[in-house]
Design a protein around this motif. Structure first.
Motif, PDB file in Angstrom:
ATOM      1  N   LYS A  13     -26.305 -31.023  58.624  1.00 35.23           N
ATOM      2  CA  LYS A  13     -26.625 -32.221  59.408  1.00 35.23           C
ATOM      3  C   LYS A  13     -27.178 -31.831  60.775  1.00 35.23           C
ATOM      4  CE  LYS A  13     -26.160 -36.780  60.243  1.00 35.23           C
ATOM      5  NZ  LYS A  13     -26.797 -37.856  59.457  1.00 35.23           N
ATOM      6  N   ALA A  14     -26.716 -30.681  61.289  1.00 33.84           N
ATOM      7  CA  ALA A  14     -27.194 -30.165  62.575  1.00 33.84           C
ATOM      8  C   ALA A  14     -28.438 -29.293  62.401  1.00 33.84           C
ATOM      9  CB  ALA A  14     -26.085 -29.372  63.261  1.00 33.84           C
ATOM     10  N   ASN A  15     -29.035 -29.331  61.199  1.00 32.83           N
ATOM     11  CA  ASN A  15     -30.272 -28.593  60.897  1.00 32.83           C
ATOM     12  C   ASN A  15     -30.071 -27.085  60.932  1.00 32.83           C
ATOM     13  OD1 ASN A  15     -32.980 -28.831  60.067  1.00 32.83           O
ATOM     14  ND2 ASN A  15     -33.705 -28.343  62.127  1.00 32.83           N
ATOM     15  N   ILE A  16     -28.905 -26.642  60.459  1.00 30.95           N
ATOM     16  CA  ILE A  16     -28.584 -25.217  60.405  1.00 30.95           C
ATOM     17  C   ILE A  16     -28.516 -24.786  58.943  1.00 30.95           C
ATOM     18  CG2 ILE A  16     -26.834 -23.465  60.935  1.00 30.95           C
ATOM     19  CD1 ILE A  16     -26.011 -25.267  63.317  1.00 30.95           C
ATOM     20  N   GLN A  17     -29.200 -23.706  58.617  1.00 31.05           N
ATOM     21  CA  GLN A  17     -29.226 -23.197  57.251  1.00 31.05           C
ATOM     22  C   GLN A  17     -27.903 -22.520  56.909  1.00 31.05           C
ATOM     23  OE1 GLN A  17     -32.354 -20.400  56.534  1.00 31.05           O
ATOM     24  NE2 GLN A  17     -32.023 -20.309  54.326  1.00 31.05           N
ATOM     25  N   VAL A  18     -27.419 -22.764  55.688  1.00 30.24           N
ATOM     26  CA  VAL A  18     -26.113 -22.263  55.259  1.00 30.24           C
ATOM     27  C   VAL A  18     -26.223 -21.620  53.876  1.00 30.24           C
ATOM     28  CG1 VAL A  18     -23.718 -22.874  54.736  1.00 30.24           C
ATOM     29  CG2 VAL A  18     -24.965 -24.144  56.515  1.00 30.24           C
ATOM     30  N   LYS A  19     -25.533 -20.507  53.704  1.00 24.84           N
ATOM     31  CA  LYS A  19     -25.304 -19.941  52.378  1.00 24.84           C
ATOM     32  C   LYS A  19     -23.807 -20.044  52.124  1.00 24.84           C
ATOM     33  CE  LYS A  19     -27.482 -16.174  51.041  1.00 24.84           C
ATOM     34  NZ  LYS A  19     -28.268 -16.525  49.828  1.00 24.84           N
ATOM     35  N   LEU A  20     -23.427 -20.737  51.043  1.00 24.79           N
ATOM     36  CA  LEU A  20     -22.029 -21.022  50.738  1.00 24.79           C
ATOM     37  C   LEU A  20     -21.626 -20.288  49.469  1.00 24.79           C
ATOM     38  CD1 LEU A  20     -19.400 -22.648  51.214  1.00 24.79           C
ATOM     39  CD2 LEU A  20     -20.473 -24.554  49.993  1.00 24.79           C
ATOM     40  N   LEU A  21     -20.633 -19.382  49.584  1.00 25.12           N
ATOM     41  CA  LEU A  21     -20.145 -18.600  48.448  1.00 25.12           C
ATOM     42  C   LEU A  21     -18.785 -19.132  48.000  1.00 25.12           C
ATOM     43  CD1 LEU A  21     -22.312 -16.704  49.757  1.00 25.12           C
ATOM     44  CD2 LEU A  21     -20.897 -14.788  49.016  1.00 25.12           C
ATOM     45  N   GLU A  22     -18.651 -19.349  46.697  1.00 27.76           N
ATOM     46  CA  GLU A  22     -17.390 -19.839  46.134  1.00 27.76           C
ATOM     47  C   GLU A  22     -17.010 -18.986  44.928  1.00 27.76           C
ATOM     48  OE1 GLU A  22     -14.094 -21.323  44.642  1.00 27.76           O
ATOM     49  OE2 GLU A  22     -14.841 -21.801  46.647  1.00 27.76           O
ATOM     50  N   ALA A  23     -15.724 -18.607  44.838  1.00 33.97           N
ATOM     51  CA  ALA A  23     -15.271 -17.699  43.796  1.00 33.97           C
ATOM     52  C   ALA A  23     -15.259 -18.345  42.413  1.00 33.97           C
ATOM     53  CB  ALA A  23     -13.887 -17.160  44.134  1.00 33.97           C
ATOM     54  N   ILE A  24     -14.915 -19.631  42.313  1.00 33.52           N
ATOM     55  CA  ILE A  24     -14.871 -20.267  40.997  1.00 33.52           C
ATOM     56  C   ILE A  24     -16.272 -20.726  40.587  1.00 33.52           C
ATOM     57  CG2 ILE A  24     -12.529 -21.093  41.433  1.00 33.52           C
ATOM     58  CD1 ILE A  24     -13.745 -23.934  41.546  1.00 33.52           C
ATOM     59  N   GLN A  25     -16.442 -20.997  39.318  1.00 34.63           N
ATOM     60  CA  GLN A  25     -17.722 -21.508  38.835  1.00 34.63           C
ATOM     61  C   GLN A  25     -17.629 -23.019  38.673  1.00 34.63           C
ATOM     62  OE1 GLN A  25     -19.269 -19.549  35.374  1.00 34.63           O
ATOM     63  NE2 GLN A  25     -21.108 -20.820  35.288  1.00 34.63           N
ATOM     64  N   TYR A  26     -18.465 -23.723  39.414  1.00 34.32           N
ATOM     65  CA  TYR A  26     -18.514 -25.171  39.292  1.00 34.32           C
ATOM     66  C   TYR A  26     -19.277 -25.563  38.025  1.00 34.32           C
ATOM     67  CZ  TYR A  26     -17.087 -25.620  44.205  1.00 34.32           C
ATOM     68  OH  TYR A  26     -16.415 -25.576  45.385  1.00 34.32           O
ATOM     69  N   PRO A  27     -19.009 -26.763  37.482  1.00 36.53           N
ATOM     70  CA  PRO A  27     -19.866 -27.259  36.398  1.00 36.53           C
ATOM     71  C   PRO A  27     -21.283 -27.436  36.924  1.00 36.53           C
ATOM     72  CG  PRO A  27     -18.439 -29.000  37.237  1.00 36.53           C
ATOM     73  CD  PRO A  27     -17.957 -27.721  37.847  1.00 36.53           C
ATOM     74  N   ASP A  28     -22.281 -27.173  36.076  1.00 34.09           N
ATOM     75  CA  ASP A  28     -23.647 -27.333  36.571  1.00 34.09           C
ATOM     76  C   ASP A  28     -23.939 -28.820  36.793  1.00 34.09           C
ATOM     77  OD1 ASP A  28     -24.457 -28.551  34.132  1.00 34.09           O
ATOM     78  OD2 ASP A  28     -24.895 -26.586  33.262  1.00 34.09           O
ATOM     79  N   GLU A  29     -25.107 -29.103  37.380  1.00 32.91           N
ATOM     80  CA  GLU A  29     -25.410 -30.475  37.787  1.00 32.91           C
ATOM     81  C   GLU A  29     -25.433 -31.430  36.600  1.00 32.91           C
ATOM     82  OE1 GLU A  29     -28.378 -31.060  40.947  1.00 32.91           O
ATOM     83  OE2 GLU A  29     -28.619 -28.891  40.930  1.00 32.91           O
ATOM     84  N   GLN A  30     -25.962 -30.975  35.464  1.00 29.39           N
ATOM     85  CA  GLN A  30     -26.020 -31.852  34.293  1.00 29.39           C
ATOM     86  C   GLN A  30     -24.617 -32.126  33.763  1.00 29.39           C
ATOM     87  OE1 GLN A  30     -28.810 -33.448  33.153  1.00 29.39           O
ATOM     88  NE2 GLN A  30     -27.229 -34.598  32.052  1.00 29.39           N
TER      89      GLN A  30
END
Length: 403
Positions: free
Chosen positions: A24-41
């Protein structure tokens, strides 16, 4: 080697929320998460059901305001319930305290939202935000830093990767790998308690009333959920006794215990969902700013859920950190400057210490069965309810508006 502005380790509710604040503050982010989320579909095809097994979070008014500023509240509110009154009592005691939103001239004291819905909305928004790159199933395996940057190593799908950043935010939970890799020690206090968490149905409608009941078995929170008769339960009990309350064979035993604790305040407890449990302890990091790394969420402080303040405290931390970062950028200065991060840490210590001290004092104060102390507790509850000026002060603090 990939250079990024901000890297966040940990894609739980705090990490997801913080990444959206930064974007929201126009800052680029790389977010790492250990678990695997379900894909978008998969996520799109998975229907959301308001279930009796859903765990939930009580959002303070301040946390709601933050989500409003992010433009998320309209979506979140679909499965949230306002808290219009709070009743605090002790089983077998004469004292009671009551907070009423209308009397305090506020819309509500906060909102109870199911984690399944909160997580779904946050994840969807993160995936739709072009300034956020989400990398799930990524296990951090190495961290090192120097005066200019932090180097992070992680593994994913059998491959190893490295990236560099001027600022690393570690939001990877109570047992934070990042915190351990940086050699940050923690102060741990085991409360010798386990929290039983579930949802129940009662014969009386909740009318947006939240109950905090201090019983012989432990402090029991009963909060309103979507649906007039659904309520959430968070009940810390003595460690080692949790098996007495878990499993379908103990459903009626659990309902009977709730009935005995609350009498007729909620009507009859007619149905319970599956119970979850987790151990309770206070875990406080010795430092939260370590060079170009800052600890966030439970990696920085894990506290007792007795007053529902843990997540809300983390949200205030995240909001203030983003403000410090954006001010640093506006001055054309290094956003990962260790001195700036130290200044952030100092700015948050007062609020953190007040909340941590309060929650710890409530747990310890209501755990003793000393008759003299019980008299003092109940007298204090009466004073809270009768002395002018106390309610607005406590109400604003509980809502996260005094930090």
């Amino acid at each position: 080697m990939v250079q990024q502005q901000v890297v966040i380790v940990g894609g739980g509710m705090v990490g997801l929320s913080l990444s959206l604040m930064l974007a929201k503050a126009n800052i680029q982010v790389k977010l790492l998460e250990a678990i695997q989320y379900p894909d978008e579909q998969q996520a799109a095809d998975l229907p959301y059901h308001s279930s009796f097994d859903a765990r939930n979070t009580a959002l303070s008014r301040r946390s709601v305001e933050i989500y409003q500023k992010l433009g998320l509240w309209d979506a979140l509110q679909q499965h949230a319930t306002p808290i219009l009154q709070v009743h605090i009592t002790e089983q077998g005691g004469f004292g009671k305290a009551r907070l009423v939103a209308e009397q305090e001239k506020v819309e509500s004291f906060g909102q109870v939202i199911e984690n399944a819905w909160l997580g779904r909305v946050l994840l969807s928004q993160v995936r739709a935000q072009p300034l956020i790159e989400l990398i799930d199933a990524a296990k951090v395996i190495a961290i090192e830093q120097n005066e200019q940057q932090v180097r992070l190593g992680y593994s994913r799908a059998g491959q190893q990767y490295q990236l560099e950043t001027s600022l690393l935010i570690a939001a990877d939970g109570r047992d934070s790998y990042c915190r351990q890799a940086l050699g940050v020690s923690v102060d741990v206090h085991d409360y010798d308690q386990v929290a039983i968490v579930t949802s129940v149905e009662t014969s009386k409608p909740h009318q947006q009333v939240g109950f905090e009941r201090f019983s012989a078995l432990g402090p029991l929170a009963l909060l309103p959920l979507p649906g007039d008769y659904r309520r959430s339960v968070v009940w810390p009990v003595k460690k080692g006794t949790e098996h007495e309350w878990l499993g379908e064979e103990n459903d009626q035993h659990f309902l009977d215990a709730l009935q005995q604790t609350y009498a007729d305040r909620a009507g009859k407890f007619v149905r319970t969902g599956k119970r979850f449990c987790f151990p309770l302890s206070q875990v406080l990091a010795e430092r939260q700013a370590i060079g170009r790394v800052v600890l966030m969420g439970n990696a920085a402080h894990t506290i007792h859920p007795v007053a529902g303040q843990g997540f809300n405290l983390c949200m205030r931390d995240a909001y203030v950190l983003v403000r410090f970062i954006t001010e640093q950028i506006s001055r054309g200065q290094d956003m990962g400057d260790p001195e700036m991060l130290k200044a952030y840490e100092q700015a948050r210590l007062s609020d953190q210490r007040r909340v941590i001290k309060f929650c710890d004092a409530v747990v310890r104060g209501f755990s003793t069965k000393n008759p003299a102390l019980k008299l003092i507790r109940n007298t204090g509850l009466l004073a809270f309810d009768l002395i002018p000026g106390i309610k607005p002060l406590i109400a604003n603090y509980a809502m996260g508006l005094k930090s």
